[in-house]
Write an enzyme that holds these catalytic residues in place. Sequence first.
Site, short mmCIF file in Angstrom:
data_model
loop_
_atom_site.label_atom_id
_atom_site.label_comp_id
_atom_site.label_asym_id
_atom_site.label_seq_id
_atom_site.Cartn_x
_atom_site.Cartn_y
_atom_site.Cartn_z
N HIS A 22 -14.45 -10.38 -6.02
CA HIS A 22 -13.48 -11.17 -6.76
C HIS A 22 -12.69 -10.29 -7.72
O HIS A 22 -13.26 -9.49 -8.44
CB HIS A 22 -14.20 -12.29 -7.52
CG HIS A 22 -13.30 -13.10 -8.36
ND1 HIS A 22 -13.37 -13.11 -9.72
CD2 HIS A 22 -12.27 -13.92 -8.03
CE1 HIS A 22 -12.43 -13.91 -10.20
NE2 HIS A 22 -11.75 -14.42 -9.19
N ASP A 66 -6.72 -14.87 -5.38
CA ASP A 66 -7.39 -15.22 -6.63
C ASP A 66 -6.75 -16.45 -7.27
O ASP A 66 -5.55 -16.46 -7.54
CB ASP A 66 -7.33 -14.03 -7.59
CG ASP A 66 -8.31 -14.14 -8.74
OD1 ASP A 66 -8.83 -15.24 -9.01
OD2 ASP A 66 -8.56 -13.11 -9.38
N TYR A 116 3.26 0.94 -9.96
CA TYR A 116 2.49 2.14 -9.62
C TYR A 116 1.20 2.23 -10.44
O TYR A 116 0.13 2.55 -9.91
CB TYR A 116 3.30 3.42 -9.83
CG TYR A 116 4.33 3.69 -8.77
CD1 TYR A 116 4.05 3.50 -7.42
CD2 TYR A 116 5.59 4.18 -9.11
CE1 TYR A 116 4.99 3.77 -6.44
CE2 TYR A 116 6.54 4.45 -8.14
CZ TYR A 116 6.24 4.25 -6.80
OH TYR A 116 7.17 4.52 -5.84
#
Length: 144
Positions: A22, A66, A116
Amino acid sequence: MLKGIPAILSPELLKVLCEMGHSDRIVIADGNFPTESNGKDGIVIRLDGHGVPEILEAILQFFPLDTYTDTPATLMEVMDGDNVATPIWDTYTEIITKYDKRGKAAIGTLSRQTFYEEAKKSYAFIATGESALYANIILQKGVV
Protein backbone atom coordinates in the site's frame (compact mmCIF):
# COMPACT_ATOMS: atom_id res chain seq x y z
CA MET A 1 1.63 -18.93 -19.53
CA LEU A 2 -1.34 -18.08 -17.35
CA LYS A 3 -4.97 -17.67 -18.31
CA GLY A 4 -6.49 -14.20 -18.14
CA ILE A 5 -3.20 -12.33 -17.66
CA PRO A 6 -2.32 -9.87 -20.45
CA ALA A 7 0.81 -11.09 -22.26
CA ILE A 8 2.38 -7.64 -21.87
CA LEU A 9 2.73 -8.28 -18.11
CA SER A 10 6.03 -10.13 -17.96
CA PRO A 11 6.83 -12.48 -15.07
CA GLU A 12 9.23 -9.83 -13.73
CA LEU A 13 6.55 -7.13 -13.82
CA LEU A 14 3.93 -9.38 -12.22
CA LYS A 15 6.37 -10.19 -9.42
CA VAL A 16 7.03 -6.48 -8.82
CA LEU A 17 3.31 -5.63 -8.78
CA CYS A 18 2.75 -8.39 -6.22
CA GLU A 19 5.69 -7.25 -4.07
CA MET A 20 4.44 -3.68 -3.90
CA GLY A 21 2.53 -2.69 -0.80
CA HIS A 22 0.00 0.00 0.00
CA SER A 23 1.22 3.47 -1.04
CA ASP A 24 4.17 2.11 -3.03
CA ARG A 25 4.55 3.79 -6.41
CA ILE A 26 5.43 2.63 -9.89
CA VAL A 27 6.43 4.90 -12.77
CA ILE A 28 5.41 4.06 -16.31
CA ALA A 29 7.90 6.15 -18.25
CA ASP A 30 7.87 7.39 -21.83
CA GLY A 31 10.87 6.84 -24.09
CA ASN A 32 12.44 10.18 -23.14
CA PHE A 33 12.29 9.75 -19.37
CA PRO A 34 15.67 9.15 -17.68
CA THR A 35 14.52 5.82 -16.26
CA GLU A 36 17.90 4.35 -15.40
CA SER A 37 19.19 7.40 -13.52
CA ASN A 38 15.89 8.08 -11.73
CA GLY A 39 15.35 4.40 -10.99
CA LYS A 40 18.80 3.62 -9.62
CA ASP A 41 17.30 3.06 -6.13
CA GLY A 42 14.35 1.07 -7.48
CA ILE A 43 13.63 -1.77 -9.85
CA VAL A 44 13.74 -0.98 -13.57
CA ILE A 45 11.73 -3.15 -15.94
CA ARG A 46 12.22 -2.63 -19.68
CA LEU A 47 9.20 -2.87 -21.99
CA ASP A 48 10.73 -0.83 -24.80
CA GLY A 49 8.53 -2.18 -27.59
CA HIS A 50 5.31 -1.04 -25.93
CA GLY A 51 3.46 2.20 -25.29
CA VAL A 52 2.25 3.54 -21.97
CA PRO A 53 -1.52 3.16 -22.62
CA GLU A 54 -1.36 -0.59 -23.25
CA ILE A 55 0.79 -1.11 -20.16
CA LEU A 56 -1.47 1.10 -18.04
CA GLU A 57 -4.53 -0.84 -19.20
CA ALA A 58 -2.92 -4.19 -18.38
CA ILE A 59 -1.67 -3.10 -14.95
CA LEU A 60 -4.93 -1.51 -13.79
CA GLN A 61 -6.76 -4.80 -14.34
CA PHE A 62 -4.94 -6.05 -11.23
CA PHE A 63 -3.52 -2.99 -9.48
CA PRO A 64 -5.80 -1.02 -7.15
CA LEU A 65 -5.21 2.73 -7.04
CA ASP A 66 -4.80 4.21 -3.56
CA THR A 67 -8.10 5.46 -2.13
CA TYR A 68 -6.35 7.23 0.76
CA THR A 69 -4.94 9.90 -1.53
CA ASP A 70 -6.87 12.22 -3.79
CA THR A 71 -4.71 11.68 -6.86
CA PRO A 72 -3.08 8.23 -7.00
CA ALA A 73 -2.18 8.78 -10.65
CA THR A 74 0.24 11.63 -11.38
CA LEU A 75 1.32 13.20 -14.66
CA MET A 76 4.23 15.50 -15.47
CA GLU A 77 3.03 19.03 -16.32
CA VAL A 78 4.05 20.53 -19.64
CA MET A 79 6.86 23.04 -19.15
CA ASP A 80 6.14 26.68 -19.86
CA GLY A 81 7.24 27.46 -23.38
CA ASP A 82 6.85 23.89 -24.64
CA ASN A 83 4.25 23.94 -27.38
CA VAL A 84 3.19 20.34 -26.78
CA ALA A 85 -0.28 18.84 -26.93
CA THR A 86 -0.99 15.90 -24.62
CA PRO A 87 -3.87 13.92 -26.16
CA ILE A 88 -2.43 10.79 -24.53
CA TRP A 89 -3.70 12.16 -21.20
CA ASP A 90 -7.27 11.74 -22.50
CA THR A 91 -6.45 8.09 -23.17
CA TYR A 92 -5.14 7.73 -19.62
CA THR A 93 -8.34 9.26 -18.27
CA GLU A 94 -10.45 6.77 -20.25
CA ILE A 95 -8.41 3.84 -18.96
CA ILE A 96 -8.34 5.01 -15.33
CA THR A 97 -12.10 5.67 -15.42
CA LYS A 98 -12.65 1.99 -16.28
CA TYR A 99 -10.88 0.89 -13.10
CA ASP A 100 -11.40 3.71 -10.60
CA LYS A 101 -14.77 5.36 -9.93
CA ARG A 102 -13.06 8.73 -9.36
CA GLY A 103 -12.12 8.88 -13.03
CA LYS A 104 -10.34 12.10 -14.00
CA ALA A 105 -10.41 13.27 -10.37
CA ALA A 106 -7.91 10.48 -9.54
CA ILE A 107 -5.31 12.13 -11.78
CA GLY A 108 -3.04 14.93 -10.59
CA THR A 109 -0.08 16.75 -12.07
CA LEU A 110 3.31 17.87 -10.81
CA SER A 111 5.85 20.25 -12.28
CA ARG A 112 8.68 18.56 -14.17
CA GLN A 113 11.25 18.90 -11.37
CA THR A 114 8.80 17.86 -8.64
CA PHE A 115 7.71 14.90 -10.77
CA TYR A 116 11.34 13.77 -11.04
CA GLU A 117 11.84 14.11 -7.28
CA GLU A 118 8.68 12.13 -6.53
CA ALA A 119 9.53 9.54 -9.16
CA LYS A 120 12.87 8.85 -7.48
CA LYS A 121 10.93 7.61 -4.42
CA SER A 122 9.14 4.95 -6.48
CA TYR A 123 9.50 1.25 -5.88
CA ALA A 124 9.73 0.42 -9.57
CA PHE A 125 10.02 1.96 -13.03
CA ILE A 126 8.82 0.65 -16.37
CA ALA A 127 10.84 1.93 -19.32
CA THR A 128 8.68 1.99 -22.45
CA GLY A 129 9.10 2.93 -26.07
CA GLU A 130 6.32 5.52 -25.81
CA SER A 131 7.02 8.37 -28.23
CA ALA A 132 4.36 10.79 -26.97
CA LEU A 133 5.84 13.69 -25.01
CA TYR A 134 4.89 14.20 -21.36
CA ALA A 135 3.50 10.66 -21.29
CA ASN A 136 4.99 9.66 -17.92
CA ILE A 137 2.64 8.54 -15.16
CA ILE A 138 3.19 7.56 -11.53
CA LEU A 139 0.68 5.14 -9.99
CA GLN A 140 0.28 4.77 -6.23
CA LYS A 141 -0.92 1.38 -5.09
CA GLY A 142 -3.98 0.95 -2.91
CA VAL A 143 -5.34 -2.04 -1.04
CA VAL A 144 -7.34 -4.98 -2.35
